[in-house]
Design an enzyme around this catalytic site. Structure first.
Site, short mmCIF file in Angstrom:
data_model
loop_
_atom_site.label_atom_id
_atom_site.label_comp_id
_atom_site.label_asym_id
_atom_site.label_seq_id
_atom_site.Cartn_x
_atom_site.Cartn_y
_atom_site.Cartn_z
N THR A 241 0.81 -1.21 0.00
CA THR A 241 0.00 0.00 0.00
C THR A 241 0.85 1.27 0.00
O THR A 241 2.03 1.25 0.36
CB THR A 241 -0.94 0.00 1.22
N GLN A 263 -1.11 3.57 7.37
CA GLN A 263 -0.80 2.77 6.18
C GLN A 263 0.54 2.08 6.30
O GLN A 263 0.74 0.98 5.76
CB GLN A 263 -0.85 3.65 4.94
N HIS A 266 0.74 -1.64 7.49
CA HIS A 266 0.39 -2.77 6.63
C HIS A 266 1.58 -3.65 6.32
O HIS A 266 1.47 -4.89 6.32
CB HIS A 266 -0.18 -2.25 5.30
N GLU A 332 -1.93 5.52 -4.43
CA GLU A 332 -3.10 4.67 -4.18
C GLU A 332 -4.12 5.46 -3.38
O GLU A 332 -5.31 5.52 -3.71
CB GLU A 332 -2.67 3.42 -3.42
N HIS A 333 -3.66 6.04 -2.27
CA HIS A 333 -4.51 6.88 -1.41
C HIS A 333 -3.92 8.29 -1.40
O HIS A 333 -2.75 8.47 -1.08
CB HIS A 333 -4.52 6.37 0.03
N ASP A 366 -10.85 2.56 4.08
CA ASP A 366 -10.51 1.15 4.27
C ASP A 366 -11.69 0.34 4.77
O ASP A 366 -11.77 -0.86 4.52
CB ASP A 366 -9.36 1.03 5.28
N GLU A 420 -8.39 -0.05 -49.24
CA GLU A 420 -7.53 -0.83 -48.34
C GLU A 420 -7.07 -2.14 -48.99
O GLU A 420 -6.42 -2.95 -48.34
CB GLU A 420 -8.26 -1.13 -47.04
N HIS A 425 -14.23 -7.59 -48.52
CA HIS A 425 -15.06 -6.90 -47.54
C HIS A 425 -16.25 -6.25 -48.24
O HIS A 425 -17.42 -6.40 -47.80
CB HIS A 425 -14.25 -5.83 -46.81
#
Length: 434
Positions: A241, A263, A266, A332-333, A366, A420, A425
């Site tokens: 984290t 944090q 963690h 992340e945060h 969280d 093309e 096609h």
């Protein structure tokens, strides 16, 4: 304890900022070789590999990899009432926020008889990973399962490491929350091996391959997700984290320090970064961190994270420079604790989730905000998003033309296909009008 980067008086380019960003020495790339070996072992030996990996990495050999439904029922019956109440309220809030993430089907009439419908089709089968190493994450069960259910996923498998403290069983709180949500396909397996099992399946276990693997984990889980991308989908490489706080002189140094520590507990590789234009705040937060790091229950882990190369207090000239640094970091945060956080919010481009003001800490996200806490880490918020109901949906365009509507563009198709040098096609269209 925590390094300080002084960028005052400089105007680094985006490339220079990226080179300045503090990052962990051990990253996803460094973990890839080990993760690849574990995945290959699971592909070659199936259940036997998963048992051996549990014994070696989780220090326990489970009695069974597939969790019996009786264990889920027992865990739910033993869930403390206050925890059940908190989880049920979290489920309610996350479900409300997730329901707002499901786009409506939209039908567009291009011309008379020419219709394109944009529909959002749920993935049928997913594998949800819930970590269980240094901490237990029943909240991650909610964050993974609820948006999948809201999106309409009909087949959900969940994996979490076997716990030595519970004789090789998945942690009972994780089982209980899964039971509350009606998930019964649960496996006692962890790490890169679990990601490999989801991606390739384990026939002897009755574990069919999944179409998408989601959920956070350590650096080896993140590396494994990178390795299986292409065999199966992944949400993001949600590894260790990180938190970045933009704060000015009006911020409370205790609150800033407490959020950084929240944090850092963690993982030793967790990143905690403060970016501020106030040297006085930087000094005050440094002093608070020194106290909190030795008084918090996981002090050794916190100290290691704060002392690592991935954590820093960054001094900048102004809050615009702070926002530029944050955009390069891709947190992340992201917390914005400034006098008017909405001003700085307007400058933010890259972040997994953003928390405004002193009363919106990351801990709220969280658990009980209603937002999802499975978010891209390691700077990947610069190009990817957090988990949501949309993660489990695929946009599909459904094209329906009448004969007259097709006739109206037949000449255009023929002209373009000739240009093309793909004449077949055009012929496929004109054949309908011979």
């Amino acid at each position: 304890m925590i390094q300080r980067l002084d960028l005052r008086g400089t105007r680094p380019t985006p490339a220079e900022l990226l080179a300045t960003i503090p990052r962990a020495v051990t990253d996803v790339t460094a973990a890839s070789a080990v993760a690849a070996e574990l995945i290959a072992d699971v592909r070659a030996r199936g259940e036997a590999a998963l048992y051996d990996q549990a014994e070696r990495l989780d220090r326990v050999r489970p009695d069974a990899l597939r969790v019996p439904e009786s264990d889920i029922a027992d865990a739910l019956a033993g869930l403390p009432p206050e925890v059940r109440t908190a989880i049920e309220e979290t489920i309610r809030r996350v479900r409300l926020a997730s329901e707002a993430q499901v786009p409506p089907h939209v039908t567009t009439t291009i011309a008379e008889g020419a219709v394109i419908t944009q529909r959002w089709q749920p993935i049928r089968r997913v594998g949800l990973y819930v970590p269980g190493g240094k901490a237990v994450y029943p909240s991650s069960v909610v964050m993974n399962v609820v948006p999948a259910q809201v999106a309409g996923v009909t087949s959900i498998a969940l994996a979490s490491p076997p716990q030595q403290a519970f004789d090789g069983r998945v942690h009972p709180t994780i089982l209980a929350v899964a039971g509350l949500l009606g998930v019964t396909e649960i496996y006692a397996m962890g790490g890169a091996g679990a990601v490999g099992a989801f991606a390739y399946g384990v026939p002897s276990l009755g574990l069919d391959p999944v179409q998408l693997v989601t959920g956070p984990g350590n650096v080896y889980v993140a590396a494994a997700k990178r390795l299986v991308r292409g065999v199966t989908g992944i949400d993001s490489e949600a590894g260790p984290t990180d938190i970045l706080v933009i704060a000015d002189s009006g911020a409370d140094p205790l609150l800033v320090a407490a959020d950084l520590v929240s944090q850092a507990e963690h993982d030793e590789l967790a990143a905690a970064v403060l970016v501020t234009d106030s040297a006085e705040l930087a000094d005050a937060v440094t002093a608070r961190l020194a106290v909190l790091a030795v008084t918090t229950p996981h002090g050794e882990r916190v100290t290691a994270a704060l002392s690592g190369t991935q954590s820093a207090i960054v001094l900048v000239d102004d809050l615009a420079a702070a926002a530029a640094f944050s955009n390069a970091f891709g947190p992340e945060h992201l917390e914005i604790q400034t006098r008017d956080p909405h001003v700085e919010l307007a400058l933010i481009e890259n972040a997994g989730a953003i928390f405004l003001g002193p009363n919106s800490p990351v801990s709220l996200g969280d658990y009980s905000a209603g937002s999802n806490h499975v978010l891209p880490t390691g700077g990947q918020a610069r190009f990817s998003s957090g988990l949501g109901a949309y993660t489990f949906l695929r946009p599909q365009q459904v094209v329906e033309y009448s004969r007259d509507a097709l006739r109206g563009v037949a000449a255009n198709i023929a002209a373009l296909s000739d240009a093309e040098d793909l004449p077949a096609h055009g012929a496929a269209v004109t054949a309908r009008f011979v």
